[in-house]
Design a protein around this motif. Structure first.
Motif, PDB file in Angstrom:
ATOM      1  N   ALA A   1       0.854  -1.185   0.000  1.00 54.53           N
ATOM      2  CA  ALA A   1       0.000   0.000   0.000  1.00 54.53           C
ATOM      3  C   ALA A   1       0.891   1.236   0.000  1.00 54.53           C
ATOM      4  O   ALA A   1       1.731   1.403   0.889  1.00 54.53           O
ATOM      5  CB  ALA A   1      -0.898  -0.004   1.233  1.00 54.53           C
ATOM      6  N   THR A   2       0.717   2.093  -0.986  1.00 50.86           N
ATOM      7  CA  THR A   2       1.624   3.233  -1.118  1.00 50.86           C
ATOM      8  C   THR A   2       0.896   4.560  -0.961  1.00 50.86           C
ATOM      9  O   THR A   2      -0.314   4.662  -1.164  1.00 50.86           O
ATOM     10  CB  THR A   2       2.339   3.211  -2.485  1.00 50.86           C
ATOM     11  N   MET A   3       1.682   5.572  -0.625  1.00 53.16           N
ATOM     12  CA  MET A   3       1.155   6.937  -0.514  1.00 53.16           C
ATOM     13  C   MET A   3       2.299   7.912  -0.706  1.00 53.16           C
ATOM     14  O   MET A   3       3.478   7.564  -0.535  1.00 53.16           O
ATOM     15  CB  MET A   3       0.486   7.144   0.855  1.00 53.16           C
ATOM     16  N   ARG A   4       1.948   9.131  -1.042  1.00 57.02           N
ATOM     17  CA  ARG A   4       2.963  10.154  -1.316  1.00 57.02           C
ATOM     18  C   ARG A   4       3.690  10.572  -0.036  1.00 57.02           C
ATOM     19  O   ARG A   4       4.897  10.791  -0.040  1.00 57.02           O
ATOM     20  CB  ARG A   4       2.292  11.374  -1.955  1.00 57.02           C
ATOM     21  N   ASN A   5       2.961  10.661   1.074  1.00 56.22           N
ATOM     22  CA  ASN A   5       3.529  11.133   2.340  1.00 56.22           C
ATOM     23  C   ASN A   5       3.304  10.097   3.431  1.00 56.22           C
ATOM     24  O   ASN A   5       2.182   9.902   3.894  1.00 56.22           O
ATOM     25  CB  ASN A   5       2.870  12.465   2.722  1.00 56.22           C
ATOM     26  N   LEU A   6       4.370   9.442   3.862  1.00 56.29           N
ATOM     27  CA  LEU A   6       4.251   8.381   4.861  1.00 56.29           C
ATOM     28  C   LEU A   6       3.806   8.897   6.228  1.00 56.29           C
ATOM     29  O   LEU A   6       3.357   8.106   7.073  1.00 56.29           O
ATOM     30  CB  LEU A   6       5.582   7.639   5.001  1.00 56.29           C
ATOM     31  N   LYS A   7       3.886  10.207   6.440  1.00 59.97           N
ATOM     32  CA  LYS A   7       3.413  10.774   7.702  1.00 59.97           C
ATOM     33  C   LYS A   7       1.892  10.666   7.825  1.00 59.97           C
ATOM     34  O   LYS A   7       1.331  10.840   8.911  1.00 59.97           O
ATOM     35  CB  LYS A   7       3.839  12.238   7.814  1.00 59.97           C
ATOM     36  N   LYS A   8       1.234  10.396   6.695  1.00 60.78           N
ATOM     37  CA  LYS A   8      -0.226  10.270   6.700  1.00 60.78           C
ATOM     38  C   LYS A   8      -0.679   8.806   6.745  1.00 60.78           C
ATOM     39  O   LYS A   8      -1.784   8.482   6.337  1.00 60.78           O
ATOM     40  CB  LYS A   8      -0.805  10.956   5.460  1.00 60.78           C
ATOM     41  N   SER A   9       0.186   7.938   7.242  1.00 60.44           N
ATOM     42  CA  SER A   9      -0.122   6.499   7.234  1.00 60.44           C
ATOM     43  C   SER A   9      -0.844   6.017   8.489  1.00 60.44           C
ATOM     44  O   SER A   9      -1.206   4.849   8.598  1.00 60.44           O
ATOM     45  CB  SER A   9       1.167   5.688   7.064  1.00 60.44           C
ATOM     46  N   THR A  10      -1.081   6.905   9.452  1.00 59.07           N
ATOM     47  CA  THR A  10      -1.666   6.503  10.744  1.00 59.07           C
ATOM     48  C   THR A  10      -2.985   5.753  10.595  1.00 59.07           C
ATOM     49  O   THR A  10      -3.183   4.693  11.198  1.00 59.07           O
ATOM     50  CB  THR A  10      -1.884   7.738  11.641  1.00 59.07           C
ATOM     51  N   ALA A  11      -3.884   6.313   9.783  1.00 57.59           N
ATOM     52  CA  ALA A  11      -5.206   5.681   9.620  1.00 57.59           C
ATOM     53  C   ALA A  11      -5.083   4.294   9.004  1.00 57.59           C
ATOM     54  O   ALA A  11      -5.787   3.357   9.406  1.00 57.59           O
ATOM     55  CB  ALA A  11      -6.101   6.559   8.747  1.00 57.59           C
ATOM     56  N   LEU A  12      -4.182   4.134   8.052  1.00 57.94           N
ATOM     57  CA  LEU A  12      -3.982   2.834   7.406  1.00 57.94           C
ATOM     58  C   LEU A  12      -3.373   1.833   8.387  1.00 57.94           C
ATOM     59  O   LEU A  12      -3.796   0.670   8.428  1.00 57.94           O
ATOM     60  CB  LEU A  12      -3.087   2.980   6.171  1.00 57.94           C
ATOM     61  N   VAL A  13      -2.415   2.277   9.167  1.00 58.19           N
ATOM     62  CA  VAL A  13      -1.786   1.399  10.162  1.00 58.19           C
ATOM     63  C   VAL A  13      -2.838   0.867  11.135  1.00 58.19           C
ATOM     64  O   VAL A  13      -2.882  -0.327  11.442  1.00 58.19           O
ATOM     65  CB  VAL A  13      -0.673   2.146  10.929  1.00 58.19           C
TER      66      VAL A  13
END
Length: 318
Positions: A35-47
């Motif tokens: 699962a990828t995203m431009r900004n890993l700082k926004k991964s909280t909800a996915l985690v």
């Protein structure tokens, strides 16, 4: 059975997040999801949503579809650079009169929604061709089939995606590859909320009074009712997509919302293309009471179908 490698873009929120979680939680464990995203700082909800799948059937990686080097780094970090299923989901929306939008904003939408897909395929497609195996899934939109009022640039980007994939699909057959366009209608996610909020801030000073009034008192005014009547959840789109990627012969196009289908079929009913434009015009500007009544009726159908589905699930569980 060997797990299939699934690379998904735009997974920080909305459809992308739902896709990553649903596929990673596949009961048969048929997939390894990146699962990828431009900004890993926004991964909280996915985690949080991933739960126990994180580090098992799901890994989170950085990928910016507007940056070729970022795409290359991500793909090269995968075992053997292998991607069995690419799900191109990253995108952005834009609404408003074109005279009130900057060229920079419009170019950014095209660069993300269309050229983002092109960049991904330039990196992933050669290996799929070499192996003669792979499935390219694109989260498109019904607006890739039919334009909607004040969604001119967004619809243009999705039309571009659809034309690109339709052309590529012929070549893909030669290499035993599948291409599938998933075409949702309105979806209730942060993506749509953000687009609406930005639309509310639009500086309408460059628009004439009729256009400004149309955007504010027709389009924005009916936004919530349209989404309440026709809107699906991100999880609904994820379920549809999982079904598509597990099919032996997946379809090229798949609309997720049966309530919206009659609207898109208007386009194919008239070769001249006048019918859908004329009907939408009359619905919005001449028969607004009928338009609102229709939305209320669809809202009731949506509520009944959800309630029925919920009760049905309850009986099965019991």
């Amino acid at each position: 059975m060997e797990q299939k490698v699934v690379l998904i873009t735009g997974c920080s929120t909305g459809i992308g997040l739902a896709l990553a979680v649903r596929i990673a939680k596949d009961e048969k464990k048929r997939f390894m999801v990146y699962a990828t995203m431009r900004n890993l700082k926004k991964s909280t909800a996915l985690v949080e949503a991933a739960g126990r799948t994180l580090g098992r059937t799901l890994e989170i990686k950085e990928l910016d579809v507007c940056d070729e080097k970022s795409i290359k780094r991500c793909v090269e970090s995968l075992p053997e650079r292998r991607v069995d299923i690419l799900i191109s989901n990253a995108g952005m929306g834009l609404i408003g009169p074109i005279e009130c939008l900057s060229m920079e904003e419009m170019k950014t939408v095209m660069d993300t929604n269309f050229f983002g897909l092109v960049r991904l395929l330039k990196e992933v497609l050669p290996d799929m061709k070499r192996r003669k195996s792979g499935h390219i899934v694109v989260i498109s939109s019904v607006m890739g089939i039919q334009g909607i009022l004040f969604n001119d640039i967004y619809a243009a980007s999705k039309f571009a995606v659809e034309g690109f994939c339709e052309s590529l699909a012929v070549q893909a057959l030669r290499f035993n590859l599948n291409i599938s366009l998933i075409e949702p209608g309105p979806v209730l996610t942060e993506f749509e909320s953000k687009v609406y909020d930005e639309g509310m801030k639009t500086d309408l000073s460059n628009a004439d009074k009729i256009t400004s009034d149309m955007f504010t008192n027709v389009y924005l005014k009916n936004w919530n009712q349209i989404f309440e009547s026709l809107g699906q959840r991100a999880e609904d789109i994820a379920e549809h997509t999982l079904r598509i990627i597990t099919m032996e012969n997946p379809p090229f196009r798949h609309q997720t919302n049966t309530l919206y289908t009659p609207m898109t079929t208007l386009k194919y009913a008239d070769p001249n293309g006048d019918l859908p434009i004329d009907i939408f015009y009359k619905m919005v500007f001449e028969h607004d009471k009928v338009f609102n009544a229709s939305l209320n009726f669809l809202k009731m159908l949506r509520w009944r179908s959800r309630r029925s589905f919920s009760l049905e699930k309850g009986r099965v569980k019991a």
